[in-house]
Design a protein around this motif. Structure first.
Motif, short mmCIF file in Angstrom:
data_model
loop_
_atom_site.label_atom_id
_atom_site.label_comp_id
_atom_site.label_asym_id
_atom_site.label_seq_id
_atom_site.Cartn_x
_atom_site.Cartn_y
_atom_site.Cartn_z
N ARG A 157 0.83 -1.22 0.00
CA ARG A 157 0.00 0.00 0.00
C ARG A 157 0.86 1.26 0.00
NH1 ARG A 157 -4.31 0.14 4.45
NH2 ARG A 157 -2.53 -0.59 5.63
N THR A 158 1.91 1.27 0.84
CA THR A 158 2.80 2.43 0.92
C THR A 158 4.25 1.94 0.92
OG1 THR A 158 2.94 2.37 3.33
CG2 THR A 158 1.12 3.66 2.39
N PRO A 159 5.22 2.83 0.65
CA PRO A 159 6.62 2.41 0.68
C PRO A 159 7.01 1.81 2.03
CG PRO A 159 6.42 4.55 -0.36
CD PRO A 159 5.06 4.22 0.17
N GLY A 160 6.44 2.34 3.11
CA GLY A 160 6.77 1.84 4.45
C GLY A 160 6.25 0.46 4.72
N GLU A 161 5.38 -0.05 3.87
CA GLU A 161 4.81 -1.39 4.08
C GLU A 161 5.45 -2.45 3.19
OE1 GLU A 161 0.28 -1.10 4.94
OE2 GLU A 161 0.91 0.83 4.13
N LEU A 162 6.49 -2.07 2.44
CA LEU A 162 7.22 -3.07 1.64
C LEU A 162 8.08 -3.91 2.57
CD1 LEU A 162 8.32 -0.67 -1.24
CD2 LEU A 162 6.75 -2.61 -1.49
N LEU A 163 8.05 -5.21 2.36
CA LEU A 163 8.84 -6.13 3.20
C LEU A 163 10.20 -6.41 2.57
CD1 LEU A 163 6.08 -8.74 4.06
CD2 LEU A 163 7.21 -7.18 5.67
N PHE A 164 11.18 -6.74 3.41
CA PHE A 164 12.49 -7.25 3.00
C PHE A 164 13.23 -6.29 2.05
CE2 PHE A 164 9.86 -11.36 3.10
CZ PHE A 164 10.04 -11.53 4.46
N THR A 165 13.03 -4.99 2.21
CA THR A 165 13.63 -4.03 1.26
C THR A 165 15.17 -4.10 1.27
OG1 THR A 165 13.32 -2.36 2.95
CG2 THR A 165 11.74 -2.36 1.13
N ASP A 166 15.76 -4.46 2.41
CA ASP A 166 17.23 -4.54 2.44
C ASP A 166 17.75 -5.69 1.59
OD1 ASP A 166 16.06 -6.27 4.22
OD2 ASP A 166 17.77 -6.28 5.60
N GLU A 167 16.87 -6.62 1.22
CA GLU A 167 17.31 -7.75 0.38
C GLU A 167 17.16 -7.43 -1.11
OE1 GLU A 167 16.20 -11.71 1.62
OE2 GLU A 167 15.59 -10.96 3.57
N PHE A 168 16.48 -6.34 -1.44
CA PHE A 168 16.25 -6.05 -2.87
C PHE A 168 17.57 -5.87 -3.63
CE2 PHE A 168 11.74 -4.02 -2.22
CZ PHE A 168 11.29 -5.22 -1.71
#
Ligand SMILES: Cc1cc2nc3c(=O)[nH]c(=O)nc-3n(C[C@H](O)[C@H](O)[C@H](O)COP(=O)(O)OP(=O)(O)OC[C@H]3O[C@@H](n4cnc5c(N)ncnc54)[C@H](O)[C@@H]3O)c2cc1C
Ligand code: FES
Length: 284
Positions: A157-168
């Motif tokens: 829904r929002t950028p703050g709700e993206l999971l595992f962003t450090d793995e991207f």
């Protein structure tokens, strides 16, 4: 066909004790729990396929079906990424490192690794739909040469709700082609805005050699499937993971029944061809 390998160690009715070795708070309402099975014999026998789930048991609260979200080749601990939704998962959000809980599993069918070999792959997921696909992503990175292009379309829904962003960044460096979208962007958000199915417009797919796998809210999966079918992808090459209320997890109680299928035993990963009569029914 979906992959179906039963690797349940011991009696599937008996919960094995596991200790919480770590808790990673991903979002205010989502955490990843690192679990270590207490019995070394059980721990050694435990293997899982990407897409399978465990029943996590909290005494006094009950059990919930939760996908295994960790690397299937790293079995020293098992990760489960959980959103506090109801009785069990909210109780789980209050546990601490060192506490114990029960684990039954692994259960269910898995993502179709064999069908994907030599093919291009589109993984399309939203929100808490990424954790059940994370083991598959790890597997594909470790066996990168066995697959064609691998696209990961992910949204929240929002950028703050993206999971595992450090793995991207490591996933992209390993050859996963990522497109990320949000429904509502903040001022500093430079990525896409819109729903996950819209990301299909970025892809130049060869329909005859593409496998699509999707997990997330059912409305999102319906539109992902719509986009895939519109591009000529065979319904037998579109896979989805269905979430239904689980009780026994072994095909006996009927709690998860969809027509003649049991989501716990025949799924949770199905082909679209198998699920078509049920997926398009509202409120099923
Ligand atoms: C194969 C599979 C894999 C899954 N993997 C994951 C995963 O990886 N991570 C994850 O977070 N979840 C996952 N789930 C979903 C999870 O199992 C469910 O959300 C489960 O219901 C949680 O159990 P609970 O006791 O916390 O919630 P429940 O108490 O069963 O509540 C579930 C939902 O119903 C609502 N609800 C409860 N009681 C009422 C009521 N009286 N009236 C109206 N609404 C009510 C709650 O608000 C909540 O939204 C998975 C499910 C399946 C089937
Ligand atoms: S949960 Fe009992 S039959 Fe599937």
């Amino acid at each position: 066909m979906v992959d179906r390998q039963s690797v349940t160690p011991g009696n599937p009715w008996v919960a094995q004790l596991a200790r919480i070795q770590g808790i990673q708070q991903e979002l205010p309402s989502v955490a990843t729990y690192d679990l270590v099975l207490e019995d070394p014999t059980v721990a050694e026998a435990f293997k899982f396929q990407p897409g399978q789930f465990n029943m996590l048991y909290l005494p006094g609260f009950g059990e919930a079906a939760i996908s295994i979200s960790s690397d299937p080749s790293h079995l020293a601990s098992l990760q489960h990424t959980v959103r506090a939704a109801g009785n069990v998962t909210t109780a789980l959000s209050r546990v601490h490192v060192g506490d114990q809980l029960g684990v039954r599993g692994p259960f269910g069918s898995s993502w179709p690794l064999e069908a994907c070999r030599g093919k291009d792959v589109v993984i399309a997921c939203g929100g808490i739909g990424l954790p059940p696909l994370r083991p598959l992503i790890y597997y594909m990175i470790q066996h990168r040469e066995e697959f064609g292009r691998v696209h990961l379309l992910y949204g929240a829904r929002t950028p703050g709700e993206l999971l595992f962003t450090d793995e991207f960044p490591p996933w992209q460096a390993a050859g996963i082609e990522m497109a990320v979208t949000v429904d509502l962007g903040y001022d500093d958000w430079t990525g896409d805005i819109g729903v996950v199915p819209v990301l299909f417009h970025r892809l130049n797919l060869n329909a005859h050699k593409t496998i699509v796998m999707t997990c997330g809210p059912e409305v999102m999966m319906r539109f992902v499937i719509f986009e895939a079918l519109a591009r000529g992808i065979d319904p037998r090459n579109i896979y989805l993971s269905m979430e239904r209320n689980m009780q026994c997890a072994v095909g006996l109680c009927g709690a998860c029944q969809l027509g003649p299928k049991f989501v716990c035993k025949d799924g949770p990963v199905f082909t679209y061809e198998q699920m078509e009569p049920y997926l398009m029914l509202e409120d099923l």
